[in-house]
Design a protein around this motif. Sequence first.
Motif, PDB file in Angstrom:
ATOM      1  N   ALA A 184      44.433  42.662  56.003  1.00 39.05           N
ATOM      2  CA  ALA A 184      43.625  41.665  55.283  1.00 39.05           C
ATOM      3  C   ALA A 184      43.424  42.104  53.836  1.00 39.05           C
ATOM      4  N   GLN A 185      43.181  43.393  53.644  1.00 40.85           N
ATOM      5  CA  GLN A 185      43.015  43.905  52.285  1.00 40.85           C
ATOM      6  C   GLN A 185      44.309  43.763  51.504  1.00 40.85           C
ATOM      7  N   LEU A 186      45.419  44.077  52.154  1.00 33.88           N
ATOM      8  CA  LEU A 186      46.717  43.965  51.502  1.00 33.88           C
ATOM      9  C   LEU A 186      47.029  42.521  51.138  1.00 33.88           C
ATOM     10  N   LYS A 187      46.707  41.598  52.044  1.00 35.58           N
ATOM     11  CA  LYS A 187      46.916  40.176  51.757  1.00 35.58           C
ATOM     12  C   LYS A 187      46.066  39.738  50.569  1.00 35.58           C
ATOM     13  N   PHE A 188      44.820  40.196  50.531  1.00 38.13           N
ATOM     14  CA  PHE A 188      43.938  39.855  49.417  1.00 38.13           C
ATOM     15  C   PHE A 188      44.500  40.390  48.102  1.00 38.13           C
ATOM     16  N   LEU A 189      44.963  41.637  48.102  1.00 38.10           N
ATOM     17  CA  LEU A 189      45.542  42.216  46.883  1.00 38.10           C
ATOM     18  C   LEU A 189      46.777  41.451  46.436  1.00 38.10           C
ATOM     19  N   LEU A 190      47.611  41.088  47.393  1.00 42.32           N
ATOM     20  CA  LEU A 190      48.826  40.338  47.072  1.00 42.32           C
ATOM     21  C   LEU A 190      48.487  38.971  46.508  1.00 42.32           C
ATOM     22  N   SER A 231      45.701  38.129  45.017  1.00 41.35           N
ATOM     23  CA  SER A 231      45.084  38.344  43.703  1.00 41.35           C
ATOM     24  C   SER A 231      46.152  38.583  42.638  1.00 41.35           C
ATOM     25  N   ALA A 232      47.140  39.402  42.966  1.00 39.89           N
ATOM     26  CA  ALA A 232      48.216  39.685  42.015  1.00 39.89           C
ATOM     27  C   ALA A 232      49.005  38.419  41.699  1.00 39.89           C
ATOM     28  N   GLN A 233      49.280  37.615  42.722  1.00 41.27           N
ATOM     29  CA  GLN A 233      50.021  36.372  42.495  1.00 41.27           C
ATOM     30  C   GLN A 233      49.211  35.406  41.646  1.00 41.27           C
ATOM     31  N   ALA A 234      47.909  35.318  41.890  1.00 41.99           N
ATOM     32  CA  ALA A 234      47.054  34.429  41.096  1.00 41.99           C
ATOM     33  C   ALA A 234      47.014  34.897  39.646  1.00 41.99           C
ATOM     34  N   ALA A 241      44.235  39.820  29.616  1.00 42.26           N
ATOM     35  CA  ALA A 241      43.586  41.049  30.075  1.00 42.26           C
ATOM     36  C   ALA A 241      42.809  40.830  31.366  1.00 42.26           C
ATOM     37  N   CYS A 242      41.876  39.889  31.342  1.00 46.61           N
ATOM     38  CA  CYS A 242      41.038  39.670  32.526  1.00 46.61           C
ATOM     39  C   CYS A 242      40.284  38.352  32.377  1.00 46.61           C
ATOM     40  N   ILE A 243      39.610  38.002  33.436  1.00 47.05           N
ATOM     41  CA  ILE A 243      38.667  36.888  33.380  1.00 47.05           C
ATOM     42  C   ILE A 243      37.324  37.486  33.759  1.00 47.05           C
ATOM     43  N   SER A 244      36.416  37.498  32.816  1.00 49.43           N
ATOM     44  CA  SER A 244      35.101  38.080  33.024  1.00 49.43           C
ATOM     45  C   SER A 244      34.047  36.993  32.886  1.00 49.43           C
ATOM     46  N   GLU A 245      33.367  36.706  33.980  1.00 49.72           N
ATOM     47  CA  GLU A 245      32.317  35.688  34.001  1.00 49.72           C
ATOM     48  C   GLU A 245      32.798  34.357  33.420  1.00 49.72           C
ATOM     49  N   GLY A 246      33.994  33.955  33.832  1.00 48.14           N
ATOM     50  CA  GLY A 246      34.549  32.676  33.408  1.00 48.14           C
ATOM     51  C   GLY A 246      35.217  32.699  32.053  1.00 48.14           C
ATOM     52  N   CYS A 247      35.243  33.856  31.400  1.00 46.66           N
ATOM     53  CA  CYS A 247      35.844  33.968  30.065  1.00 46.66           C
ATOM     54  C   CYS A 247      37.188  34.691  30.177  1.00 46.66           C
ATOM     55  N   LEU A 248      38.245  33.995  29.808  1.00 52.20           N
ATOM     56  CA  LEU A 248      39.574  34.593  29.785  1.00 52.20           C
ATOM     57  C   LEU A 248      39.670  35.457  28.538  1.00 52.20           C
ATOM     58  N   VAL A 249      39.990  36.730  28.733  1.00 58.09           N
ATOM     59  CA  VAL A 249      40.111  37.658  27.605  1.00 58.09           C
ATOM     60  C   VAL A 249      41.592  37.867  27.311  1.00 58.09           C
ATOM     61  N   LEU A 250      41.958  37.557  26.069  1.00 51.85           N
ATOM     62  CA  LEU A 250      43.323  37.787  25.598  1.00 51.85           C
ATOM     63  C   LEU A 250      43.292  38.954  24.618  1.00 51.85           C
ATOM     64  N   LEU A 251      44.266  39.828  24.718  1.00 60.50           N
ATOM     65  CA  LEU A 251      44.376  40.957  23.803  1.00 60.50           C
ATOM     66  C   LEU A 251      45.492  40.682  22.808  1.00 60.50           C
ATOM     67  N   ALA A 252      45.175  40.837  21.531  1.00 59.09           N
ATOM     68  CA  ALA A 252      46.159  40.624  20.468  1.00 59.09           C
ATOM     69  C   ALA A 252      46.544  41.971  19.882  1.00 59.09           C
TER      70      ALA A 252
END
Length: 148
Positions: free
Chosen positions: A20-26, A28-31, A54-65
């Motif tokens: 189940a953990q492996l499925k969740f990780l997979l 998450s990676a696909q998403a 980079a990430c999505i933190s509290e609904g904010c997509l963070v892009l690194l330039a």
Amino acid sequence: MDLEKIGKRSGRGDHPDASAQLKFLLQSAQAWQQIDRLVKQELPANLHPYIQTACISEGCLVLLAANGMAASRAKMLAPGLLPRLQRHTDLIRDIKVKTVPKTPPPQKINKLELSPAALESFRQSAERLQHHPKLAAALRNLVNKRQK
């Protein structure tokens, strides 16, 4: 792909939640790959090498330039990019662009040192290789570069 077998191979097959953990990780990676692909599709191609999701933190997509110019361009495009991304996912409510300069790779320094005997051997080999002029020239260049 049999996730049960992979979970057992990882040494955690005895744990009931391993697959189940492996499925969740997979998943998450696909998403995450899908979000990254969406961002790349919506940004101009000339920005792709300079922008990284980079990430999505509290609904904010963070892009690194990678530099200020790419950051400025991404910030200008963000208001138009947001609704296009929201069509695909409801996880993103805002976009933030941060500048994180990439450090240049260290300069390569050739530390090859050849003994005088080795250099003399290469020089003699170059003289004997008249039937292979390119190889002889390469050996002469090596000797000339490495002589102190």
